[in-house]
Design an enzyme around this catalytic site. Structure first.
Site, PDB file in Angstrom:
ATOM      1  N   ARG A   1      37.271  36.098  37.824  1.00  0.00           N
ATOM      2  CA  ARG A   1      38.179  36.738  38.784  1.00  0.00           C
ATOM      3  C   ARG A   1      37.489  37.890  39.522  1.00  0.00           C
ATOM      4  O   ARG A   1      38.096  38.916  39.801  1.00  0.00           O
ATOM      5  CB  ARG A   1      39.439  37.253  38.092  1.00  0.00           C
ATOM      6  CG  ARG A   1      40.246  36.203  37.366  1.00  0.00           C
ATOM      7  CD  ARG A   1      40.845  35.157  38.307  1.00  0.00           C
ATOM      8  NE  ARG A   1      41.662  34.240  37.540  1.00  0.00           N
ATOM      9  CZ  ARG A   1      41.195  33.147  36.926  1.00  0.00           C
ATOM     10  NH1 ARG A   1      39.920  32.822  37.030  1.00  0.00           N
ATOM     11  NH2 ARG A   1      41.997  32.368  36.234  1.00  0.00           N
TER      12      ARG A   1
ATOM     13  N   SER B   1      50.105  34.892  37.885  1.00  0.00           N
ATOM     14  CA  SER B   1      49.537  35.603  36.736  1.00  0.00           C
ATOM     15  C   SER B   1      49.232  37.041  37.127  1.00  0.00           C
ATOM     16  O   SER B   1      48.433  37.288  38.032  1.00  0.00           O
ATOM     17  CB  SER B   1      48.261  34.907  36.265  1.00  0.00           C
ATOM     18  OG  SER B   1      48.541  33.588  35.844  1.00  0.00           O
TER      19      SER B   1
ATOM     20  N   GLU C   1      45.347  41.539  37.441  1.00  0.00           N
ATOM     21  CA  GLU C   1      44.616  40.689  38.368  1.00  0.00           C
ATOM     22  C   GLU C   1      45.070  40.990  39.799  1.00  0.00           C
ATOM     23  O   GLU C   1      44.335  40.764  40.761  1.00  0.00           O
ATOM     24  CB  GLU C   1      44.887  39.222  38.008  1.00  0.00           C
ATOM     25  CG  GLU C   1      44.186  38.200  38.835  1.00  0.00           C
ATOM     26  CD  GLU C   1      44.482  36.787  38.347  1.00  0.00           C
ATOM     27  OE1 GLU C   1      44.519  35.883  39.192  1.00  0.00           O
ATOM     28  OE2 GLU C   1      44.688  36.595  37.133  1.00  0.00           O
TER      29      GLU C   1
END
Length: 334
Positions: free
Chosen positions: A160, A234, A330
């Site tokens: 990520r 998420s 995130e």
């Protein structure tokens, strides 16, 4: 090119936060991106670059410039390479690949957001990361207006993560991304509950279309529609810990899920830890945790960005206290 003042970002974030920016710039071609770069260089105002808003949490009005790409183009394929405009919807690209016998992106089906954001965030799901597919990223350098083409290696991709999120942040306007797909379908089925879902449907050797549909079904079953309940998918990254830390926790929590990263590290699902802390389905004011997937924070109606941040910080504290592990968002919090 769009150039708007006092602009509402309600339609540009999937959390459904009605915040405004002082100025909004949107480019749809390379030439327009170069024009936007000139405006940004000439302005003494701060700016941020956004994609589809599926990885964004706005906590207040933004006293600056918001920039977004809507670069779309005729998808072009040569030797199973696919060149895409940065404003293309990512899932439309996956659908195009499956329909045109270009394989490798199926496990990334239904991830929200745009092509440009895929290259910044290194999106991933079900054992696949987009860095596995990217060959190059084309961008306009804001400081000079020059067109730059970066190789995958230059982008410094990690979990990520990429250089676009760190030393290159706000230095480039991405215009195109090129992906390398495969002419032969080799399904990746050993992550999450893909095999179990295929078996439930009586499928032993899935086609690419069947695998894509299973991924879509799995995601729809556990992720709320942001048009119904604001969310950014998420919210937290899954933490990577040392093998020693994992073994210590595994001795305390029988059956703890994990994914081996390398000989020395394991990835532990953040959603599992959040659920173990008792947050699944719970709320704190108008912000809450989804009842089907604890990794997803939701706007239950009228929540502010600050309320969602407060919930995030409370969950982080509880996970740290229970497991001794820090989890990090995130989502890009502005």
């Amino acid at each position: 090119m769009k150039d708007l003042s006092n602009y509402s970002l309600l339609q540009h974030n999937t959390f459904g936060i009605d915040a405004k920016c002082s100025r909004y710039l949107e480019y749809s071609t390379v030439a327009e991106a170069q024009e936007v770069a000139k405006i940004l260089c000439a302005s003494d105002t701060s700016y941020i670059i956004i994609g589809g808003g599926s990885n964004l949490l706005l906590t207040k009005d933004y006293d600056g410039i918001v920039v977004r790409s809507t670069v779309n183009c005729q998808l072009s394929t040569v030797n199973s390479q696919l060149a895409c405009g940065s404003g293309e919807v990512w899932d439309d690209v996956v659908a195009y690949c499956v329909d045109h016998q270009l394989y490798g992106a199926e496990n990334l089906s239904l991830i929200p957001g745009d092509v440009g954001a895929s290259a910044v965030q290194n999106i991933g799901a079900y054992g696949v990361e987009v860095k596995d597919l990217i060959t190059s990223v084309e961008a306009v350098e804001i400081a000079t207006g020059d067109i730059r083409i970066f190789s995958k290696e230059e982008c410094g991709y990690a979990y990520r993560d990429s250089r676009f999120k760190h030393e290159w942040k706000n230095q480039y306007l991405i215009t195109h991304v090129t992906y390398q797909l495969q002419a032969v379908f080799e399904p990746r089925l050993d992550y999450g509950n893909i095999r179990a879902e295929l078996e439930r449907k009586g499928i032993t050797k899935p086609t690419a279309q069947q695998l894509r549909q299973v991924i879509i079904d799995i995601r729809n079953a556990k992720l709320p529609d942001p048009k119904v309940m604001g969310n950014a998918g998420s919210f937290f990254m899954n933490p990577i810990v040392t093998k020693e830390k994992y073994e210590q926790l595994a001795s305390q929590y029988e059956g703890m899920p994990h994914y081996t990263v390398d000989a020395d590290h394991e990835k532990i699902p953040a959603g599992w830890m959040i659920e173990k802390c008792g947050w699944k389905g719970k709320s704190m004011g108008r912000a809450g945790v989804h009842d089907k997937q604890a990794l997803v924070l939701v706007n239950r109606g009228g929540a502010t960005g600050q309320e969602i941040v407060a919930l995030c910080e409370t969950i982080q504290r509880d996970v740290k206290e229970k497991f001794g592990i820090e989890i990090f968002p995130e989502v890009n919090i502005i």
